[in-house]
Scaffold this motif. Sequence first.
Motif, mmCIF file in Angstrom:
data_model
loop_
_atom_site.group_PDB
_atom_site.id
_atom_site.type_symbol
_atom_site.label_atom_id
_atom_site.label_comp_id
_atom_site.label_asym_id
_atom_site.label_seq_id
_atom_site.Cartn_x
_atom_site.Cartn_y
_atom_site.Cartn_z
ATOM 1 N N ILE A 46 -34.289 -9.126 -21.644
ATOM 2 C CA ILE A 46 -34.087 -9.190 -20.156
ATOM 3 C C ILE A 46 -32.592 -9.630 -19.837
ATOM 4 O O ILE A 46 -32.062 -10.249 -20.529
ATOM 5 C CB ILE A 46 -34.838 -10.047 -19.540
ATOM 6 C CG1 ILE A 46 -35.150 -11.418 -20.081
ATOM 7 C CG2 ILE A 46 -36.344 -9.455 -19.351
ATOM 8 C CD1 ILE A 46 -35.618 -12.467 -19.141
ATOM 9 N N GLY A 47 -31.942 -8.989 -18.729
ATOM 10 C CA GLY A 47 -30.639 -9.668 -18.534
ATOM 11 C C GLY A 47 -30.726 -10.208 -16.868
ATOM 12 O O GLY A 47 -30.658 -11.313 -16.654
ATOM 13 N N GLY A 48 -30.637 -9.098 -16.138
ATOM 14 C CA GLY A 48 -30.687 -9.476 -14.675
ATOM 15 C C GLY A 48 -31.846 -10.304 -14.260
ATOM 16 O O GLY A 48 -31.949 -11.179 -13.196
ATOM 17 N N ALA A 49 -33.032 -10.024 -14.971
ATOM 18 C CA ALA A 49 -34.334 -10.621 -14.835
ATOM 19 C C ALA A 49 -34.365 -12.183 -14.660
ATOM 20 O O ALA A 49 -35.066 -12.923 -14.546
ATOM 21 C CB ALA A 49 -35.532 -10.053 -15.259
ATOM 22 N N ALA A 50 -33.286 -12.529 -15.978
ATOM 23 C CA ALA A 50 -33.166 -13.899 -16.061
ATOM 24 C C ALA A 50 -32.426 -14.645 -15.095
ATOM 25 O O ALA A 50 -31.825 -15.707 -15.500
ATOM 26 C CB ALA A 50 -32.805 -14.165 -17.656
ATOM 27 N N ARG A 51 -31.778 -13.898 -14.220
ATOM 28 C CA ARG A 51 -30.819 -14.464 -13.259
ATOM 29 C C ARG A 51 -31.267 -14.026 -11.724
ATOM 30 O O ARG A 51 -30.429 -13.043 -11.437
ATOM 31 C CB ARG A 51 -29.353 -13.862 -13.530
ATOM 32 C CG ARG A 51 -28.937 -14.296 -14.922
ATOM 33 C CD ARG A 51 -27.363 -13.458 -15.488
ATOM 34 N NE ARG A 51 -26.997 -13.997 -16.643
ATOM 35 C CZ ARG A 51 -27.652 -13.675 -17.827
ATOM 36 N NH1 ARG A 51 -28.589 -12.740 -17.903
ATOM 37 N NH2 ARG A 51 -26.784 -14.098 -18.972
ATOM 38 N N PRO A 52 -32.197 -14.912 -11.185
ATOM 39 C CA PRO A 52 -32.485 -14.572 -9.955
ATOM 40 C C PRO A 52 -31.367 -14.447 -8.821
ATOM 41 O O PRO A 52 -31.568 -13.823 -7.898
ATOM 42 C CB PRO A 52 -33.638 -15.381 -9.673
ATOM 43 C CG PRO A 52 -33.656 -16.102 -11.053
ATOM 44 C CD PRO A 52 -32.824 -15.928 -11.942
ATOM 45 N N ASP A 53 -30.128 -15.423 -9.141
ATOM 46 C CA ASP A 53 -29.390 -15.173 -8.282
ATOM 47 C C ASP A 53 -28.062 -14.366 -8.535
ATOM 48 O O ASP A 53 -26.792 -14.270 -8.178
ATOM 49 C CB ASP A 53 -28.672 -16.569 -8.074
ATOM 50 C CG ASP A 53 -29.785 -17.645 -7.569
ATOM 51 O OD1 ASP A 53 -30.664 -17.521 -6.843
ATOM 52 O OD2 ASP A 53 -29.885 -18.875 -8.214
ATOM 53 N N GLY A 54 -28.058 -13.435 -9.380
ATOM 54 C CA GLY A 54 -26.986 -12.510 -9.693
ATOM 55 C C GLY A 54 -26.527 -12.868 -10.886
ATOM 56 O O GLY A 54 -26.680 -13.908 -11.610
ATOM 57 N N TRP A 55 -25.677 -11.819 -11.388
ATOM 58 C CA TRP A 55 -24.840 -11.988 -12.612
ATOM 59 C C TRP A 55 -23.804 -12.902 -12.611
ATOM 60 O O TRP A 55 -23.269 -13.337 -13.314
ATOM 61 C CB TRP A 55 -24.167 -10.809 -13.099
ATOM 62 C CG TRP A 55 -25.206 -9.684 -13.666
ATOM 63 C CD1 TRP A 55 -26.062 -8.887 -13.131
ATOM 64 C CD2 TRP A 55 -25.711 -9.907 -15.193
ATOM 65 N NE1 TRP A 55 -26.907 -8.023 -14.228
ATOM 66 C CE2 TRP A 55 -26.657 -9.098 -15.278
ATOM 67 C CE3 TRP A 55 -25.325 -10.761 -16.038
ATOM 68 C CZ2 TRP A 55 -27.548 -8.810 -16.459
ATOM 69 C CZ3 TRP A 55 -26.184 -10.731 -17.229
ATOM 70 C CH2 TRP A 55 -27.005 -9.555 -17.571
ATOM 71 N N GLY A 56 -23.448 -13.488 -11.417
ATOM 72 C CA GLY A 56 -22.381 -14.443 -11.267
ATOM 73 C C GLY A 56 -22.961 -15.836 -11.358
ATOM 74 O O GLY A 56 -22.152 -16.680 -11.208
ATOM 75 N N ARG A 57 -24.131 -15.937 -11.458
ATOM 76 C CA ARG A 57 -24.885 -17.026 -11.802
ATOM 77 C C ARG A 57 -25.285 -17.322 -13.243
ATOM 78 O O ARG A 57 -25.676 -16.325 -13.693
ATOM 79 C CB ARG A 57 -26.014 -17.575 -10.760
ATOM 80 C CG ARG A 57 -25.403 -17.556 -9.189
ATOM 81 C CD ARG A 57 -24.438 -18.754 -9.182
ATOM 82 N NE ARG A 57 -25.293 -19.910 -9.130
ATOM 83 C CZ ARG A 57 -24.629 -21.046 -9.394
ATOM 84 N NH1 ARG A 57 -23.485 -21.062 -9.731
ATOM 85 N NH2 ARG A 57 -25.611 -22.163 -9.637
ATOM 86 N N PRO A 58 -25.305 -18.592 -13.814
ATOM 87 C CA PRO A 58 -25.980 -18.245 -15.359
ATOM 88 C C PRO A 58 -27.759 -18.021 -15.270
ATOM 89 O O PRO A 58 -28.140 -17.918 -14.276
ATOM 90 C CB PRO A 58 -25.807 -19.937 -15.762
ATOM 91 C CG PRO A 58 -25.539 -20.666 -14.317
ATOM 92 C CD PRO A 58 -25.099 -19.595 -13.162
ATOM 93 N N VAL A 59 -28.141 -17.790 -16.411
ATOM 94 C CA VAL A 59 -29.331 -18.016 -16.718
ATOM 95 C C VAL A 59 -30.304 -19.051 -16.165
ATOM 96 O O VAL A 59 -29.908 -20.023 -16.199
ATOM 97 C CB VAL A 59 -29.738 -17.815 -18.253
ATOM 98 C CG1 VAL A 59 -31.213 -17.873 -18.545
ATOM 99 C CG2 VAL A 59 -29.236 -16.475 -18.764
ATOM 100 N N SER A 60 -31.458 -18.825 -15.518
ATOM 101 C CA SER A 60 -32.274 -19.828 -14.997
ATOM 102 C C SER A 60 -33.537 -19.908 -16.027
ATOM 103 O O SER A 60 -34.133 -18.907 -16.447
ATOM 104 C CB SER A 60 -33.079 -18.971 -13.567
ATOM 105 O OG SER A 60 -34.203 -19.818 -13.496
ATOM 106 N N ALA A 61 -33.564 -20.941 -16.484
ATOM 107 C CA ALA A 61 -34.561 -21.633 -17.582
ATOM 108 C C ALA A 61 -35.966 -21.231 -17.000
ATOM 109 O O ALA A 61 -36.874 -20.540 -17.685
ATOM 110 C CB ALA A 61 -34.247 -22.947 -17.837
#
Length: 233
Positions: free
Chosen positions: A205-220
């Motif tokens: 997963i890439g985008g699915a780990a970043r609910p706020d978009g690619w401009g924000r870091p991965v969400s634990a």
Amino acid sequence: MSNRAVLEVIALGVEDAVAAQAGGANRLELVTDMAADGLTPSLGTVAGIRAAVDIPLRVMLRLTDGFAAGGAAGVDRVVRAAGELREAGAEEFVLGFLDADGGVDLPAVERVAGVLDGCRWTFHRAIDHAADRDALRKQLDGLPGLDTYLTAGAASGVDDGLPTLLAEAARRGEPGYEQRLLVGGGLRLDHVPRLLAAGIDGFHIGGAARPDGWGRPVSADAVTEWRRVLDGG
């Protein structure tokens, strides 16, 4: 040895890597420049992430957008990058090259795999753009270190590729099909039950780990939700 499914998360930097590991990722794919679908990260980024987390890292070997190796000069550049990355602590890699006709660029892949000297590596989503997936798999069969195919089953993503993924999972163990299927590319949580039921045990997963978009870091927290579903929670 754990039987847990592999959850690989794209990391662009140390903050991503730390959050992904905290959320339960058990592998990272390290890239830069997602506008070009992921290119080779800097040596400093790789060393920093290696120092920050203790889960396996697979480092992208891709210097330009697209799936062409760029001829002999392009392969030379990839080989140099691979050597530098190994010196920086990289032990696992991601690569894949196609020729102008959509076939695997076997000389380029063989040369790069040769300098990896047995390091484990993934053939990435170039397979989803290949003219003949089965031929590509059979041509690559037996290359040292190749243990994974990152694929959505179709260039357009998992929604369209699901039948192909299920068919390939059913061939596990045949020549060219011994490698792990690592499913990624438009992958959603609602795809997971069918994939798990088919015996697929790799998820990317890439985008699915970043609910706020690619401009924000991965969400634990986002990674934790994926981990919970993959573990049957």
